[in-house]
Enzyme design. Structure first.
Site, PDB file in Angstrom:
ATOM      1  N   GLY A   1       0.811  -1.207   0.000  1.00  0.00           N
ATOM      2  CA  GLY A   1       0.000   0.000   0.000  1.00  0.00           C
ATOM      3  C   GLY A   1       0.842   1.254   0.000  1.00  0.00           C
ATOM      4  O   GLY A   1       1.993   1.262  -0.420  1.00  0.00           O
ATOM      5  N   GLU A   2       0.262   2.344   0.470  1.00  0.00           N
ATOM      6  CA  GLU A   2       0.892   3.657   0.582  1.00  0.00           C
ATOM      7  C   GLU A   2       1.165   4.329  -0.764  1.00  0.00           C
ATOM      8  O   GLU A   2       1.498   5.494  -0.826  1.00  0.00           O
ATOM      9  CB  GLU A   2       2.227   3.582   1.346  1.00  0.00           C
ATOM     10  N   GLY A   3       1.073   3.584  -1.872  1.00  0.00           N
ATOM     11  CA  GLY A   3       1.451   4.102  -3.180  1.00  0.00           C
ATOM     12  C   GLY A   3       2.736   3.480  -3.690  1.00  0.00           C
ATOM     13  O   GLY A   3       3.286   3.915  -4.708  1.00  0.00           O
TER      14      GLY A   3
END
Length: 362
Positions: A327-329
């Site tokens: 996640g997070e990008g």
């Protein structure tokens, strides 16, 4: 159009949101980019998907002189009331802790972005805390969503404000000359919200799209799937429109990412999607405003079971297949690197004429 000619939200109403009109990318530029690829000293279509993707970027930007040097990652941070139901291994305090780490450029996506010169922009769109975090943009709509087993996650106004926040942030980035943006998020419980949104929009069962998130046990996964199933049945979301689905079982981060996707289409900036959370948001955006998907670029096919279904629904084909679930990008930032490599050929590789070799013909 210049930024000033595009809609600016004032009252945050659903009616105002409905006035948005999406125009298509420039097909003439897409053709020019493809033709340029064919002049380079390589086999036709030798760069595969990257030739198609860069042509898409050119069409979005409106120029075959593609400049992706200034990159940004917008990371929408928000809490989700549904964590009350035991759908996550950790509590809401982790959202705040990770947001602080992002402010210090200490999280995974920040380290990855720094390595390629991309800027990370963490955004507090709904962290359940009154604390002001230096280094995090304060765009808080409200301190987290409600428990959607008890009541809808957001009000109509909150949903529109969160969408408008995402649109507005893309506009700010456009004015600061960013050439490409990546979607990021942080919010404990958001694989539950994205699973519920996905199941409703794709009219499928909870078990088909609900995974383990950050690593739930079999018992935890069963509970998570039950929560999603109950919500779908309680609100009859299989027959609801995309806005109602987002408002009822979505999150402020997903709504912000929905706005980011819409903003990419409005301001003609390519948006690189990350995993299932941003892909769920992208599907909401596309259902609200058909044509938004033309401004979205896939990055990776994540580990969550919803990933394949979302990619198919959006008709996007992720190029990274690594079973990532960070996640997070992070997956989107990996895509930045691959695009840089592709652009090094597009912008600098020798042409057939330069090496005195006859060009391949289609």
């Amino acid at each position: 159009m210049e930024c000033s000619e595009k809609p600016i939200f004032h009252n945050y109403t659903r009616q105002e949101l409905a006035q948005i009109r999406i125009t298509a990318p420039e097909e003439a530029v897409r053709s020019l980019v493809k033709k340029h690829w064919d002049t380079l000293a390589k086999p036709l279509d030798g760069m595969g998907s990257f030739e198609t993707i860069t042509a898409q970027i050119g069409a979005i930007l409106g120029t075959e002189q593609i400049d992706l040097r200034k990159k940004g990652v917008l990371i929408f941070c928000a809490d989700n009331g549904i964590v009350e139901e035991g759908v996550s291994q950790t509590g809401q305090e982790v959202t705040l802790a990770v947001a602080k780490s992002m402010a210090r450029k200490g999280s995974s996506v920040c380290k990855m972005a720094q390595s390629i010169g991309a800027e990370t922009i963490p955004v507090d769109i709904g962290i359940n805390s009154e604390e002001s975090i230096p280094g995090v943009w304060n765009r808080k709509v409200c301190p987290g969503t409600r428990n959607f087993l008890k009541e809808p996650a957001m009000t109509e106004e909150e949903t529109v404000r969160a969408i408008a926040t995402g649109i507005g942030m893309v506009r700010e980035c456009k004015e600061k000359d960013y050439g490409i943006l990546a979607t990021g998020e942080m919010g404990i419980g958001n694989t539950t919200t994205s699973s519920a949104v996905t199941a409703a929009l794709l009219q499928c069962g909870a078990e088909e799209v609900t995974g383990r998130g950050a690593g739930l046990t079999d018992q935890g996964l069963a509970r998570k799937q039950q929560v999603v199933r109950t919500a779908l049945e309680t609100y009859d979301l299989w027959h609801a429109d995309a806005f109602t689905v987002l408002q009822t079982v979505g999150g402020l981060d997903i709504a912000g990412l929905t706005g980011m996707c819409i903003g990419g289409a409005l301001w003609h900036i390519p948006i690189v999607l990350d995993g299932v959370i941003s892909m769920a948001a992208a599907l909401v955006a596309e259902r609200l405003f058909p044509g938004v998907r033309e401004y979205l670029l896939p990055s990776h096919l994540g580990k969550e079971p919803a990933a394949v279904k979302l990619a198919d629904a959006l008709r996007l084909f992720p190029v990274i297949h690594a079973e990532m679930a960070l996640g997070e990008g992070t997956g989107a930032v990996m895509m930045f690197t691959l695009l840089d490599m592709a652009m090094s050929i597009y912008g600098q590789s020798a042409t057939f004429s330069e090496i005195a070799v006859e060009q391949y013909k289609r």
